[in-house]
Scaffold this motif. Structure first.
Motif, PDB file in Angstrom:
ATOM      1  N   PRO B  44       0.814  -1.226   0.000  1.00  0.00           N
ATOM      2  CA  PRO B  44       0.000   0.000   0.000  1.00  0.00           C
ATOM      3  C   PRO B  44       0.843   1.270   0.000  1.00  0.00           C
ATOM      4  CG  PRO B  44      -0.750  -1.526   1.700  1.00  0.00           C
ATOM      5  CD  PRO B  44       0.543  -2.067   1.169  1.00  0.00           C
ATOM      6  N   LYS B  97      10.323   9.289  -3.991  1.00  0.00           N
ATOM      7  CA  LYS B  97      10.198   7.920  -3.508  1.00  0.00           C
ATOM      8  C   LYS B  97       9.607   7.051  -4.611  1.00  0.00           C
ATOM      9  CE  LYS B  97       7.550   5.170  -0.293  1.00  0.00           C
ATOM     10  NZ  LYS B  97       6.367   5.189   0.533  1.00  0.00           N
TER      11      LYS B  97
ATOM     12  N   TYR C 471      -7.268   0.003   1.555  1.00  0.00           N
ATOM     13  CA  TYR C 471      -7.761  -0.325   0.211  1.00  0.00           C
ATOM     14  C   TYR C 471      -8.943  -1.281   0.286  1.00  0.00           C
ATOM     15  CZ  TYR C 471      -3.708   1.961  -1.810  1.00  0.00           C
ATOM     16  OH  TYR C 471      -2.775   2.889  -2.184  1.00  0.00           O
ATOM     17  N   LYS C 514       1.386   0.521   7.045  1.00  0.00           N
ATOM     18  CA  LYS C 514       2.805   0.325   7.362  1.00  0.00           C
ATOM     19  C   LYS C 514       3.612   1.347   6.577  1.00  0.00           C
ATOM     20  CE  LYS C 514       2.725  -4.418   8.788  1.00  0.00           C
ATOM     21  NZ  LYS C 514       1.279  -4.680   8.588  1.00  0.00           N
ATOM     22  N   ASN C 520       3.150   8.053   0.822  1.00  0.00           N
ATOM     23  CA  ASN C 520       2.572   6.760   1.161  1.00  0.00           C
ATOM     24  C   ASN C 520       1.070   6.762   0.861  1.00  0.00           C
ATOM     25  OD1 ASN C 520       1.563   4.480   2.400  1.00  0.00           O
ATOM     26  ND2 ASN C 520       2.956   4.626   4.166  1.00  0.00           N
ATOM     27  N   PRO C 521       0.675   6.285  -0.322  1.00  0.00           N
ATOM     28  CA  PRO C 521      -0.734   6.373  -0.739  1.00  0.00           C
ATOM     29  C   PRO C 521      -1.682   5.665   0.226  1.00  0.00           C
ATOM     30  CG  PRO C 521       0.660   5.702  -2.580  1.00  0.00           C
ATOM     31  CD  PRO C 521       1.521   5.663  -1.346  1.00  0.00           C
ATOM     32  N   GLY C 522      -1.225   4.591   0.842  1.00  0.00           N
ATOM     33  CA  GLY C 522      -2.074   3.881   1.787  1.00  0.00           C
ATOM     34  C   GLY C 522      -2.432   4.774   2.970  1.00  0.00           C
TER      35      GLY C 522
END
Lengths: 249, 249, 603
Positions: B44, B97, C471, C514, C520-522
Motif C-alpha cells: 500500500p 520515492k 484499500y 505500514k 505513502n498512498p495507503g
C-alpha cells in the motif's frame, strides 16, 4: 537540485531492451557510404559529362582558367552545406556520429561540456536559410540540365532512361528542397495571422503546401540523397562506357 | 490467466532497489493497473502519481523497460509472455520515492516565460480557425514532462541551469503564434531559455503522448524566428526596405 | 510532538481545478494574499478531464439563444430543484467568463466567420457549448493556471488538508500534510474557499480520479456546514465498459453532440422509446429528421430539423441504457453501442481527437470504423455544501465553497457543459465573497494549539495500530454503494446500505498502514476514507428520505415525480454530535418575473 545521473534507479547508459542502436547505425553507414562516394567523385574530376548529360555533382559546371582542381569543389559546398545544416540531417548525424544522444533515453556523451548550437561551429547552423537560397538556384540549374538532356547532340528530341532518371532526381530534390524547415518559416510560418489580408491568405496556402512536404522531410532527404548519388553513378558509368544511357527513342 | 513479472523501483535516490512483483494480467490491462494491483495487494505504500488513467492529465510518467512513457497508456499485452517489465521513475528529476519524482523545477521555468499579452481592446475577437490550428496543437500538452525527461540536454548533460526544455518551448510557441499576442520573447529564448541548446534530435517528439510535433512545429519555427531576429542580417535589411510587419495585425 | 510549518494568507483556496483557480485569481486581483492548495500537481485537477465544452449563451451559432433560455434549460434539467438565483447568475455571467478566458489566452474552436464555435449538448435548447475539440477542460485549466502563475499566486502542490480550524464560530485556518514527505503544515487564514470537487470514488465505476474523495464535503460537514441534495448523483450515460482497466472512463457527450447514435444489441435506435412526453416535442420525430439535423450541424448551417433523441438529458439516457441491459438487449460487456463511424473519419478525428485516441490506445477500437461500447458511470454529484448564491458563503462564517463540492446550482440533474461554466462563474464569486469577508474581518482569528495537536494525532494514528487495510475498506464502501445506493434505488436496499455503512465506519476508525509518511498512498487513503464516508452516508440517507423519482434520483418503489411537497424541498444533512441530522428545507422562492419565463412556455 542534485545531479541524478548516477542514480540507483538508472544504472548504465540505458534500460531499453529494444534494438535502439540499429537506427543510428544504419544512418552512420548510409551517410558514410554516400560521403565516401561523393568525396571520391569530387576529386576524381572525370567521367562527369557525356553527350548532353551532366552530372549533378558538377552542375553548374564552373570552368575557370585559374582553377586547377575539380570544378565540383566550386559547387558542391552548396548542396553539402544545405544538407549539413538541414534540420533533419542535424538530428541524424548528431545522433549517429556525435551521440548527443545516440537514442532516446540512451546516454551518449554526458557532463556539462555540451553547448548545443549556441557556440562555434554549430552556431553556424543558423545560416541554413542562406544555403537554402543557394540550393534553390542550383536546383533550377539541375532542372535545366535534366530538360536539355532530352535534346541529343545533333539537336533531335530523344528520350533515354538516364534523362528520365535525371528528372526523377530533380523531382526528389525539389520535394526535399521545398520541404525545408527554413523555407517553411520564410514562406509563411513567420506570420502569426493567416486570414486578415490577401497576402496572408496566399502565404497560408503556400505554407500549408510546404508543411505537407515538410512532414515527410526525412523521406525526401534520403530519397533525394540516393537519387543524386545514383544519377551521378549512372552518368559516370555511361561516360566510362560501362553501360549505355538507355535510349528509348 | 497469465501472470506478469514486474520489477519496480522502490526507494529513494540514494537507497533503493528494483523489487520483484507478480501480477495477474487481465484483458486490456495497462502498466498503471499493474502498479495499482501491487498497491492494493502487496504494498500500500508504493508511491506513484496518477490522476485520470486516460492519458489526459499527464501524471503517471515513468520509464518502462527504459522507454519514457505514460503508464496508463502502456498496455501489458505489448510485452511477451514471461518478459520482465521494468518500471523506473523518470530519470531527469530527483526521486522523492519509488516512482515519484520532484518535478518542481518545471513550474519554476514556466513562471519566467512572459505570459499571454494581447493588446487591450473591447471588441469581440474575430480569429479564424486556420490562424489557431498551430496554437491548438501546442495547447494539447498535458504537462507529463516526458519531453523534459528524455531531452538529453537536461537528462545527460544536466543543463537545467541553462535550458528551458521542450515543454516550455512548446508553450512559448503557442504564445508567439497566437494571432492576438503582442509580446516578443526572442531575446529571452536566445539568452535565457537558450533555445540554441536544443540540437533537434527529436526525442521529445518521439515520446510525446499527445503526438505534438514538438520539434518540427514548435522548436524549429522558434529557432527560425530567433534567426530572423539575430542571425539574418540580410533578411533584416530586406524587411526594412520592404516594410514587412511580422505580426500581421 | 511532530513539528509543522506555518503559512499565513488572507484567503486560502483548497482545490486547484477550474473553480479553485478562478477563485484564487479573483482574490489576488482584489489585492489580497492568497494561498492555493492542491492534492495533485498544479494543472492535473479533474477539470482536465472535462471534454465537451463550457455552456454560455453567446448566441454565436444560434442567435435565438439568451441567458433566459439557458436559465430555463438549467432549471428544467434540474427538475426545478435548483437554487434559482444560482441558475440565474450562472446563465447571466457565463458568457462574460468565457470571453474573459479567451482574453487570458484560451483558444476556442472557431465558427466560419471567426467567432467562438458552439456545439449542441443534451438538454440545451440551442447550440451553446464553447469547446476546444474534446479537451475543453484542459484548455480551461491551463489558461487559468498560467493566468494565476503570472499573477503571482502562491501554490502548495501535493498538499492534503485534513482539518479546518475555527475560532468560536469563525473559520481561522486549516491543517494538513504534504504528500511528498508527510511533513505537516498549518495555514492561518481569515477565509477558506473549498473547491475540492466531487465524490466519485465512493462508487466502483466512476469517471472520477482518485482525488474525488469528498474532501470538501467532509471538511465542511465537520466544520458545521450543511450538505444539500446529496441524493442527486449523476451517472453519466456513456462511460467505457471494456476492457476492465478503463471501465468508467468518460466518453464525452460531445460524441452524441456531433451526431453519435445509440443502438442496442438488436441494432435498434432505442432512445426514442425513452423520451419523456414533456420533452418529446423538442426532438426529431424520425431517423430522417435526426439525420437532417446532424448534416446541418456538420455543414455549419441552420436547420428547422429537431435534434436527435440521443441528446436527451443524462439521467434519461443513463436509465435507458440500464433498462436495455436489464431487458437483455445490452452489448457483450454490459453496455450499449455508440456509433459515430458513419461519418467521415477525418472529421471524427478532428472533432473528437481524444476520444479517437482513447479508444484506439486503451481499448484497441477504431471509432471511425466501428461502434464504441458504452455504459453508465458515476460522474458528478449535484448536491454539496449549501452556499449563498451571490457570495458562495456557507453557513459557517469564513467558509466558502464553489464548483462541484457546492450544491444547489444544478438541482436534481446537471446539464452537460454547465459544470465548466459553474466553475468559472462561482469560482469568481467565491473568490470575491471570501475577499470581502476577509477585508471586513481585519486581523487573523486565532488557532487553538490543542486543535493542532488533535489534528496531528488523528493523522499519526494509522501507523500506531493494527487494523484493516484501507484499500480493502474503500473496496467495501464501493460495493455497498454500488449494490444499495446505485442508479436505481429502493427503500429496503438503502436501509441495508445505511446499516452496512454504520458498520464500515467502525473499520474506518481502525484502518492501519505500514511504512513511513514519505509519499505513502495507503496512509493518504486512511484520511480520505473519513471524508468519503460522510458523502456515502449523506447520499444514502438523503436518497432514502425522498420518496419519489426526480432527475438523477430514480426509485424503483416510487417511480413517479411528485408534484406536491417533494417539488418544494431540499434535503439537507448536517453534523449533530456523532449523528447525521437530516432535514427537509424549503426551496428558495423564485421571483415572479422569472416564474413568468416558465409560464410563457406552457402557453
Amino acid at each position: 537540485m542534485t545531479n541524478t545521473i548516477e542514480s540507483k534507479a538508472h544504472p548504465g547508459r540505458t534500460a531499453r531492451t529494444d534494438n535502439w542502436w540499429a537506427n543510428p547505425l544504419m544512418v552512420a553507414v548510409g551517410f558514410g557510404v554516400f560521403i565516401a562516394y561523393a568525396t571520391f567523385r569530387t576529386f576524381e574530376n572525370n567521367y562527369f559529362e557525356v553527350d548532353q548529360y551532366l552530372s549533378p555533382f558538377y552542375s553548374p559546371k564552373l570552368a575557370f582558367d585559374w582553377w586547377h582542381f575539380s570544378p565540383a569543389i566550386l559547387i558542391l559546398w552548396i548542396p553539402a552545406g544545405f544538407r549539413a545544416t538541414c534540420y533533419y540531417y542535424r538530428k541524424a548525424y548528431y545522433r549517429a556520429y556525435f551521440m548527443t544522444p545516440p537514442g532516446c533515453a540512451v546516454m551518449g556523451t554526458s557532463g556539462t561540456g555540451y553547448s548545443g548550437e549556441t557556440k562555434f561551429p554549430f552556431i553556424l547552423q543558423n545560416m541554413h536559410r542562406y544555403f537554402f537560397y543557394c540550393a534553390a538556384l542550383v536546383l533550377l540549374v539541375l532542372w535545366y540540365d535534366a530538360i536539355i538532356s532530352f535534346r541529343a547532340p545533333d539537336g533531335r528530341f530523344t528520350v533515354s532512361l538516364l534523362s528520365l532518371f535525371m528528372c526523377l532526381n530533380c523531382y526528389l530534390l525539389s520535394g526535399y528542397t521545398f520541404g525545408c524547415h527554413a523555407w517553411r518559416h520564410l514562406c509563411g510560418g513567420a506570420v502569426s495571422c493567416f486570414s486578415k489580408t490577401e497576402q496572408q491568405k496566399a502565404q497560408f496556402r503556400i505554407w500549408h503546401f510546404v508543411t505537407k512536404l515538410n512532414e515527410h522531410h526525412q523521406g525526401w532527404a534520403w530519397a533525394s540523397l540516393f537519387s543524386v548519388g545514383l544519377t551521378d553513378l549512372y552518368i559516370r558509368s555511361v561516360a566510362a562506357k560501362i553501360i549505355p544511357p538507355g535510349v528509348l527513342f | 490467466m497469465r501472470k506478469a513479472k514486474l520489477k519496480v523501483y522502490r526507494g529513494t535516490a540514494d537507497a533503493g532497489e528494483f523489487k520483484d512483483y507478480e501480477v495477474q494480467v487481465e484483458e486490456g490491462m495497462v502498466v498503471l493497473d499493474a502498479i495499482h494491483a501491487i498497491q492494493a495487494k502487496d504494498s500500500p505504500d508504493l508511491a506513484v502519481r496518477w490522476n485520470c488513467k486516460a492519458a489526459k492529465c499527464g501524471s503517471c510518467s515513468a520509464e518502462v523497460n527504459g522507454m519514457p512513457s505514460l503508464m496508463c497508456k502502456t498496455r501489458m499485452d505489448r510485452f511477451e509472455e514471461g518478459e520482465e517489465i521494468r518500471v523506473a521513475p523518470i530519470k531527469t528529476f530527483p526521486i522523492i520515492k519509488d516512482l515519484v519524482t520532484d518535478v518542481s523545477w518545471n513550474y519554476e521555468v514556466n513562471k519566467k516565460i512572459k505570459g499571454f499579452s494581447p493588446a487591450p481592446d473591447d471588441k469581440e475577437w474575430i480569429i479564424h480557425q486556420e490562424d489557431i490550428d498551430r496554437v491548438q496543437e501546442f495547447r494539447k500538452c498535458i504537462e507529463c514532462f516526458l519531453c523534459q525527461n528524455v531531452c538529453h540536454v537536461l537528462r545527460d548533460h544536466d543543463r537545467k541551469d541553462a535550458f528551458m526544455g521542450p515543454r516550455f518551448l512548446v508553450r512559448t510557441a503557442g504564445l508567439e503564434m497566437h494571432p492576438k499576442d503582442t509580446a516578443n520573447r526572442m531575446q529571452y529564448l536566445k539568452d535565457e531559455g537558450h533555445i540554441g541548446m536544443c540540437n533537434i534530435t527529436k526525442c521529445c517528439t518521439e515520446v510525446c503522448p499527445e503526438d505534438i510535433h514538438i520539434t518540427d512545429n514548435a522548436i524549429i519555427p522558434l529557432k527560425e524566428r530567433v534567426v530572423d531576429e539575430f542571425y539574418d542580417p540580410l533578411g533584416k535589411v530586406i524587411k526594412k526596405i520592404m516594410g514587412t510587419d511580422k505580426k500581421g495585425w | 510532538m511532530a513539528t509543522y510549518e506555518t503559512h499565513e494568507h488572507d484567503v486560502i483556496v483548497i482545490g486547484a481545478g477550474g473553480a479553485g483557480l478562478r477563485a484564487a485569481i479573483e482574490v489576488s486581483a482584489m489585492g489580497l494574499n492568497v494561498g492555493l492548495i492542491c492534492k495533485s500537481l498544479l494543472g492535473k485537477a479533474h477539470t482536465v478531464m472535462a471534454e465537451g465544452g463550457v455552456a454560455a449563451a453567446l448566441a454565436n451559432v444560434d442567435p435565438q439563444d439568451g441567458w433566459e433560455t439557458h436559465f430555463k434549460d438549467t432549471m428544467n434539467g434540474g427538475k426545478l430543484l435548483n437554487n434559482w438565483r444560482m441558475a440565474q447568475l450562472h446563465a447571466q455571467e457565463a458568457p462574460d467568463r468565457v470571453r474573459e478566458l479567451e482574453r487570458w489566452g484560451a483558444v476556442f474552436d472557431r465558427t466560419k466567420d471567426g467567432r467562438i464555435l458552439q456545439r449542441a449538448f443534451g438538454g440545451h435548447k440551442w447550440k451553446r457549448l464553447c469547446h476546444v475539440g474534446d479537451r475543453t477542460g484542459l484548455e480551461m485549466i491551463r489558461t487559468l493556471q498560467d493566468q494565476g502563475v503570472h499573477q503571482g499566486i502562491t501554490v502548495y502542490m501535493e498538499c492534503t488538508i485534513s482539518k479546518l480550524f475555527k475560532d468560536g464560530d469563525k473559520i481561522s485556518g486549516a491543517f494538513g500534510y504534504y504528500r511528498e514527505d508527510g511533513r505537516y503544515v498549518l495555514f492561518k487564514a481569515k477565509a477558506v474557499v473549498l473547491a475540492t470537487g466531487g465524490v466519485g470514488k465512493i462508487y466502483s465505476v466512476t469517471s472520477n480520479s482518485w482525488e474525488y474523495t469528498s474532501d470538501g464535503q467532509g471538511l465542511a460537514y465537520e466544520a458545521g456546514a450543511d450538505l444539500i441534495d446529496m441524493e442527486f448523483v449523476q451517472f453519466h450515460p456513456t462511460g467505457m465498459v471494456w476492457p476492465p482497466g478503463v471501465r468508467g472512463i468518460l466518453v464525452t457527450e460531445g460524441v452524441r453532440g456531433e451526431g453519435g447514435i445509440l443502438r442496442n444489441s438488436k441494432g435498434e435506435r432505442f432512445m426514442w422509446k425513452y423520451l419523456p412526453e414533456s420533452t418529446k416535442d423538442g426532438f426529431a420525430a424520425d431517423e430522417a429528421e435526426a439525420k437532417e439535423w446532424v448534416e446541418a450541424a456538420i455543414a455549419g448551417k441552420r436547420t428547422e430539423a429537431r435534434r436527435p433523441p440521443e441528446l436527451s438529458t443524462r439521467d434519461n439516457v443513463a436509465r435507458a441504457i440500464y433498462i436495455e441491459n436489464k431487458e437483455g438487449r445490452g452489448s457483450p460487456h454490459g453496455g450499449v453501442f455508440l456509433d459515430i463511424s458513419y461519418q467521415d473519419p477525418e472529421r471524427v478525428k478532428k472533432k473528437l481527437p481524444s476520444m479517437y485516441h482513447q479508444f484506439k490506445e486503451l481499448a484497441d477500437v477504431d471509432i471511425t470504423a466501428g461502434p464504441m461500447e458504452v455504459g453508465p458511470t458515476c460522474h458528478y454529484i449535484m448536491g454539496g455544501i449549501r452556499v449563498e448564491a451571490d457570495t458562495a458563503a456557507t453557513r459557517v462564517p469564513g467558509l466558502f465553497a464553489a464548483g462541484e463540492c457546492a450544491g444547489g446550482m444544478h438541482g436534481a440533474n446537471r446539464l452537460g457543459g454547465n459544470s465548466l461554466s459553474d466553475l468559472i462563474v462561482f469560482g469568481r464569486r467565491a473568490g470575491a465573497g471570501a475577499s470581502d469577508y476577509a477585508k471586513q474581518l481585519g486581523g487573523f482569528p486565532s488557532i487553538n494549539e490543542k486543535d493542532i495537536e488533535a489534528a496531528i494525532e488523528e493523522l499519526e494514528a494509522p501507523f500506531h495500530r493494527e487494523g484493516p487495510n484501507p484499500y480493502d475498506v474503500a473496496k467495501q464502501m464501493n460495493n455497498i454503494m454500488d449494490a444499495h445506493v446505485g442508479i436505481f434505488r429502493e427503500a429496503k436496499e438503502m436501509e441495508i446500505g445505511i446499516e452496512k455503512l454504520q458498520e464500515l465506519k467502525k473499520d474506518i476508525a481502525k484502518v492501519a498502514v505500514k511504512g513511513d509518511k514519505r509519499f505513502n498512498p495507503g496512509w493518504h487513503l486512511c484520511r480520505d476514507l473519513k471524508n468519503m464516508i460522510v458523502s456515502a452516508e449523506a447520499i444514502a440517507r438523503s436518497a432514502n428520505s425522498r420518496p419519489e423519482s426526480r432527475g438523477a434520483h430514480s426509485r424503483l418503489d416510487f417511480p413517479d415525480t411528485d408534484k406536491g411537497k417533494w417539488a418544494t424541498v431540499n434535503t439537507a444533512v448536517s453534523k449533530d454530535g456523532d449523528q447525521m441530522k437530516l432535514e427537509h428545507t424549503p426551496l428558495p422562492a423564485m421571483p415572479e418575473d422569472l416564474k413568468k419565463l416558465f409560464e410563457a412556455d406552457k402557453k
